[in-house]
Motif scaffolding. Structure first.
Motif, PDB file in Angstrom:
ATOM      1  N   ARG A 101     -81.393   6.713 -21.914  1.00 34.75           N
ATOM      2  CA  ARG A 101     -81.331   7.670 -20.842  1.00 34.75           C
ATOM      3  C   ARG A 101     -82.250   8.484 -20.652  1.00 34.75           C
ATOM      4  N   LEU A 149     -81.745   6.287 -12.270  1.00 32.06           N
ATOM      5  CA  LEU A 149     -81.817   7.503 -12.453  1.00 32.06           C
ATOM      6  C   LEU A 149     -82.586   7.746 -10.947  1.00 32.06           C
ATOM      7  N   LEU A 174     -75.301  11.253 -15.066  1.00 37.21           N
ATOM      8  CA  LEU A 174     -76.961  10.978 -14.445  1.00 37.21           C
ATOM      9  C   LEU A 174     -76.646   9.985 -13.716  1.00 37.21           C
ATOM     10  N   PRO A 175     -77.155   9.618 -12.564  1.00 36.25           N
ATOM     11  CA  PRO A 175     -77.204   8.551 -11.594  1.00 36.25           C
ATOM     12  C   PRO A 175     -77.919   7.490 -12.214  1.00 36.25           C
ATOM     13  N   ALA A 176     -77.364   6.071 -11.874  1.00 38.54           N
ATOM     14  CA  ALA A 176     -78.045   4.949 -12.461  1.00 38.54           C
ATOM     15  C   ALA A 176     -78.398   3.889 -11.182  1.00 38.54           C
TER      16      ALA A 176
END
Length: 523
Positions: free
Chosen positions: A361, A323, A319-321
């Motif tokens: 997350r 998000l 997952l992008p951070a």
């Protein structure tokens, strides 16, 4: 599944001659009519006998979070059944309308006499969305509102109610543990089942029709019906490997499939696709999380738990951070289920560092204060409690503002860990005054009173929890124990509590005498 008619055979066609049941704003549906000689009160007594044994079943699951999710689906169905006129005022008042969850990975649900219902965790974990679960629950509810069970028992009017209850319990045990129910089912069970098969086909089709109308009026998408039929048809083609007892007790026929497809097509032609899609997006994240919770509560084994944790960690790393995933997207729903399952599984494995990392997350995927967001917050509380820590939320929690039963009960545990037992007892006393059959709330109230060195009130709360589980013999023992403690400490007597305990003792003694008398009559 009507459990009392769970045997599998080729059912004969029942006599026709149905009537039309019409409610304001509802479609006219052909019904079989109520030709039962069994009164609602008598059916409820049989159901209570069965329920009393179920409460002592080690496979019974009492999880407030998952129970709250089921109730969120169940209550709109109940409201729709009332509005349509399917649920009469008499049955609404007399029957229990209570759901039991069983730690069983098979796909099954069933109705019992007196408005009790069983749901296997395997069903919750296997359906794709809340609509499919609503389709099953509406079908089972319709078996009861249409008095199918009482009609079946009327056919065996020579059987004593206590014997019917014993045989239903035997069928219930056998449906989950084939060897366990054998002794309870020998003798009259075969005769009982054979006599009931004559109506099974028409009753299944009626439950399909009525259940479809109920779930549609409750706001659930018709795709729930088609989704469940697709699953059942697939299992039927594979000859069912044993994970679909629901299929065996609800045999698919060409008539049922054709009628269901016709109803779904008609509903799709008049429905608002945009409205259905919006509703699905709002509920799918929560369902994804509750489905994996059900899978874990079914105790799948350490290897499965580790696999869930590893899968969640891989997804969290991808997952992008920060998000940038929309919380309402389909991807977010899958992420929510994966991360929730990983965090819950890690907590079961006592890997609390991994659980909190995944929870962090998960909060980024879900966020907000909707039902899914609340579920994430409650999971964080559970993780702290499992580790033996005082949850951070306990510092500012106000039980008077709890938005659900699950939040009330879990935060009560959190506050007791924070030595705030007086706040807990005050909130729970208010709750049980309105919900006197909430056994878990009474049990927590007993613990809260115990922490405050109020043994009489603690014993009385424990007695009430036994009564809520229909174990009146144990409840009477506890009430009398409270009376004995008060007599041994006259200087510390709470006269208001003493009056309540004396009254509840007499009431419980009266219930036990009535049960004994009724059993003599039944025999």
């Amino acid at each position: 599944m009507v459990l009392i008619a769970a045997a599998t055979a080729s059912p004969a066609q029942a006599p026709g001659g149905g009537t039309l049941l019409t409610a304001p704003g509802a479609r006219s549906l052909p019904t079989l009519g109520d030709n039962s000689d069994l009164s609602p009160a008598a059916e409820r007594r049989i159901g209570d006998r069965i329920a009393a044994s179920i409460y002592r079943d080690p496979d019974l699951v009492e999880d407030p979070v998952l129970a709250g999710y089921l109730q969120g689906i169940w209550q709109p169905l109940m409201a729709a059944a009332r509005a349509r006129g399917e649920l009469s005022a008499e049955l609404d008042e007399r029957f229990a309308w209570e759901l039991f969850m069983f730690r069983d990975r098979s796909i099954n649900a069933f109705a019992l006499p007196g408005g009790y219902f069983g749901v296997h965790l395997g069903l919750i974990s296997s359906v794709s969305n809340a609509d499919e679960l609503a389709a099953v629950l509406a079908h089972e509810m319709s078996h009861v509102t249409q008095r199918h069970i009482s009609r079946l028992m009327t056919q065996q009017s020579r059987q004593a109610p206590w014997m019917i209850a014993a045989m239903v319990l035997g069928a219930l045990a056998a449906s989950r543990h084939p060897d366990a129910g054998t002794a309870a089912m020998v003798g009259g069970q075969a005769i009982l089942a054979q006599g009931q098969l004559n109506f099974s086909r028409d009753m299944e089709r009626e439950a399909d029709r009525v259940g479809f109308g109920v779930m549609e009026d409750a706001g659930y998408a018709s795709r729930g019906i088609s989704g469940m039929f697709e699953k059942l048809q697939q299992a039927n083609r594979l000859n069912d490997n044993g994970s679909f007892p629901y299929l065996r007790s609800h045999p698919l026929t060409t008539e049922r499939i054709a009628e269901a497809q016709a109803r779904v097509q008609l509903a799709a032609a008049v429905a608002s696709p945009a409205g259905q899609q919006a509703a699905a997006e709002r509920t799918q994240r929560l369902h994804a999380m509750m489905a994996v919770r059900a899978r874990i509560l079914a105790v799948p084994g350490v290897d499965v738990l580790r696999t869930l944790v590893a899968e969640a960690q891989r997804r969290a790393a991808a997952l992008p951070a920060p998000l940038a995933v929309s919380a309402a997207s389909a991807t977010s729903s899958r992420d929510a289920g994966t991360l929730y399952g990983g965090a819950f599984a890690a907590a079961q494995l006592r890997d609390f560092a991994a659980a909190r990392s995944l929870l962090e997350r998960l909060a980024g995927v879900v966020g907000g204060q909707d039902a899914a967001g609340k579920a994430v917050q409650l999971l964080a509380v559970e993780v702290d409690l499992l580790e033996g820590k005082v949850p951070a939320a306990a510092a500012t929690a106000d039980l008077g503002k709890a938005g659900s039963r699950a939040e009330l009960l879990l935060m009560s545990k959190a506050l007791m860990a924070a030595q705030r037992a007086p706040d807990v007892s005050q909130a729970l006393q208010t709750w049980v005054a309105v919900h006197p059959r909430d056994a878990m709330a009474w049990q927590l109230l007993a613990v809260a009173y115990g922490q405050q060195n109020q043994p009489v009130r603690a014993i009385r709360a424990d007695a009430e929890s036994r009564a809520a589980q229909l174990d009146y013999g144990a409840a009477l023992d506890r009430f009398k124990a409270a009376q004995g403690l008060m007599r041994s400490q006259p200087g510390r007597a709470d006269y208001v509590e003493a009056s309540i305990i004396d009254t509840r003792t007499r009431q419980t003694e009266s219930i036990l005498k009535e049960q004994a008398l009724q059993e003599k009559i039944d025999r």
